[in-house]
Write an enzyme that holds these catalytic residues in place. Structure first.
Site, mmCIF file in Angstrom:
data_model
loop_
_atom_site.group_PDB
_atom_site.id
_atom_site.type_symbol
_atom_site.label_atom_id
_atom_site.label_comp_id
_atom_site.label_asym_id
_atom_site.label_seq_id
_atom_site.Cartn_x
_atom_site.Cartn_y
_atom_site.Cartn_z
ATOM 1 N N ASP A 1 0.821 -1.216 0.000
ATOM 2 C CA ASP A 1 0.000 0.000 0.000
ATOM 3 C C ASP A 1 0.855 1.266 0.000
ATOM 4 O OD1 ASP A 1 1.023 -0.313 2.527
ATOM 5 O OD2 ASP A 1 -0.868 0.092 3.570
ATOM 6 N N LYS B 1 5.574 3.867 16.862
ATOM 7 C CA LYS B 1 4.584 4.901 17.198
ATOM 8 C C LYS B 1 5.047 5.729 18.396
ATOM 9 C CE LYS B 1 1.179 3.081 14.420
ATOM 10 N NZ LYS B 1 0.534 1.838 14.336
ATOM 11 N N ASP C 1 1.867 6.487 1.972
ATOM 12 C CA ASP C 1 1.120 5.251 2.215
ATOM 13 C C ASP C 1 -0.352 5.583 2.042
ATOM 14 O OD1 ASP C 1 -0.312 4.699 5.133
ATOM 15 O OD2 ASP C 1 1.064 6.388 5.130
HETATM 16 P P1 GTP Z 1 -5.694 -1.395 8.094
HETATM 17 O O1 GTP Z 1 -6.706 -2.466 8.404
HETATM 18 O O2 GTP Z 1 -6.362 -0.123 7.644
HETATM 19 O O3 GTP Z 1 -4.654 -1.179 9.155
HETATM 20 O O4 GTP Z 1 -4.878 -1.839 6.773
HETATM 21 P P2 GTP Z 1 -4.053 -3.169 6.481
HETATM 22 O O5 GTP Z 1 -4.822 -4.356 6.886
HETATM 23 O O6 GTP Z 1 -3.655 -3.110 5.040
HETATM 24 O O7 GTP Z 1 -2.784 -3.074 7.432
HETATM 25 P P3 GTP Z 1 -1.436 -2.283 7.246
HETATM 26 O O8 GTP Z 1 -1.699 -0.961 6.593
HETATM 27 O O9 GTP Z 1 -0.708 -2.258 8.525
HETATM 28 O O10 GTP Z 1 -0.636 -3.254 6.240
HETATM 29 C C1 GTP Z 1 0.518 -2.866 5.554
HETATM 30 C C2 GTP Z 1 0.664 -3.777 4.347
HETATM 31 O O11 GTP Z 1 0.836 -5.127 4.771
HETATM 32 C C3 GTP Z 1 -0.552 -3.769 3.427
HETATM 33 O O12 GTP Z 1 -0.098 -3.838 2.094
HETATM 34 C C4 GTP Z 1 -1.319 -5.018 3.833
HETATM 35 O O13 GTP Z 1 -2.041 -5.576 2.730
HETATM 36 C C5 GTP Z 1 -0.194 -5.953 4.261
HETATM 37 N N1 GTP Z 1 -0.598 -6.865 5.336
HETATM 38 C C6 GTP Z 1 -0.947 -6.539 6.604
HETATM 39 N N2 GTP Z 1 -1.228 -7.635 7.316
HETATM 40 C C7 GTP Z 1 -1.070 -8.692 6.474
HETATM 41 C C8 GTP Z 1 -1.229 -10.109 6.624
HETATM 42 O O14 GTP Z 1 -1.588 -10.626 7.676
HETATM 43 N N3 GTP Z 1 -0.967 -10.878 5.527
HETATM 44 C C9 GTP Z 1 -0.566 -10.346 4.333
HETATM 45 N N4 GTP Z 1 -0.338 -11.159 3.308
HETATM 46 N N5 GTP Z 1 -0.424 -9.014 4.154
HETATM 47 C C10 GTP Z 1 -0.669 -8.195 5.219
#
Ligand code: GTP
Length: 307
Positions: free
Chosen positions: A106, A157, A217
């Protein structure tokens, strides 16, 4: 070098845009976000990419296929339950037999991946973490380094009194494959909060590569809109038509409509009589803007459109 892109998150902060489509497929300038990331990797000669998926995997694979349309080879791994950022990379282990790149799916960045990989090799690092400066580091993970870039400390954080630098983890890493042996399989593990601090504590060489290029992001609606403002105004250097009015195929634009750039209008749109569109604006494929409407500082798309 191969890359693994993490695209399995639920994207809860970007709702409602992510209610029925994965965050990776949310359009940026009318093209799915992940497609921009793949083009950026291909420009840096990254040709083999593994997508680490979970939530809403099918629309991603259905759109990207084997990657040949984009000049890359794509493989897919799907988690039954979210494994976190490190667990997801571990889940892709069978594809990762050499130094590899791992990216949060992202992040929109002008990062020089080629230079970062050569910095990693020069430092003989176990892991190299890209850093980017931000205005408000309290939302991110701070990374403190010595003058050669070796990481001394992580502060997740931070509270305002803990802020010693504005450089934060940019969500892109170069990793040696033996790091994977330290991540338990099938377990939810965070790479930034667990794996990296553990490597540091055991004295492994973990380095930071500072980037001053554009970085955003897209985790929240506000940042999603800001990304478009930045691209359309030329702030990132990624979009060559910044400032202009760009219209897709099959559009019907009434001669009385006033359109002031930067504006991108997708294909098969209808812009009715006396509409005013004042950029920065992006209008998605197949949209109709009805008579007399004023649209400004907006990104509009049809949420149910087939992607
Ligand atoms: P929020 O629910 O809004 O926090 O978004 P998010 O679920 O995308 O979490 P975050 O922004 O912390 O994730 C950063 C990146 O890691 C993103 O591209 C997510 O798709 C990816 N990501 C987060 N958790 C996982 C996971 O458990 N598995 C995989 N494959 N990707 C993950």
């Amino acid at each position: 070098m191969k890359a693994v892109i993490l695209v399995g998150g639920e994207g809860t902060r970007l709702r409602p845009l992510t209610c029925n489509r994965p965050k990776a497929m949310v359009p940026v300038l009318n093209t799915p976000f992940l497609e921009h990331v793949i083009h950026h990797l291909a420009r840096h000669q990254v040709r083999e990419i593994v997508l680490a998926m979970g939530h809403l995997a099918q629309p991603i694979e259905g759109y990207l296929g084997d990657g040949s349309r984009f000049g890359v080879r794509l493989s897919y791994v799907v988690e039954e339950a979210p494994l976190g950022t490190a667990g997801a990379i571990k889940n892709a282990e069978k594809y990762l037999d050499d130094t590899f790149l791992a990216l949060n799916g992202d992040i929109f960045a002008d990062l020089d991946i080629t230079a970062m990989a050569s910095f990693h090799r020069q430092c003989r690092a176990k892991v190299t973490i890209a850093l980017t400066p931000v205005d408000d580091p309290t939302q991110y993970g701070l990374v403190e380094t010595d003058e050669r870039g070796r990481i001394l400390r992580f502060v997740e954080k931070p509270s305002p009194e803990e802020i010693t630098t504005n450089r934060v983890n940019a969500g892109t890493y170069v990793i040696e494959p033996d790091v994977l042996a330290q991540i338990p399989p099938g377990t939810n593990v965070s790479i930034e909060r667990e794996t990296f601090p553990r490597l540091l504590a055991s004295g492994e060489p973990v380095y930071a590569y500072p980037s001053s290029g554009y970085w955003m992001d897209t985790g929240t609606p506000e940042k999603y809109l800001q990304l478009h403002r930045d691209l359309l105004s030329g702030r990132s250097g990624y979009y060559p038509l910044a400032g202009e009015v760009v219209t897709g195929e099959g559009c019907h634009i009434h001669p009385s409509a006033q359109i002031r750039g930067p504006v991108v209008i997708g294909s098969n749109c209808t812009i009715d009589r006396d509409v005013r569109i004042i950029g920065p604006v992006v209008i998605g494929n197949g949209c109709t803007v009805l008579e007399g409407a004023l649209v400004g500082d907006s990104v509009i798309w049809l949420s149910l459109i087939h992607i």
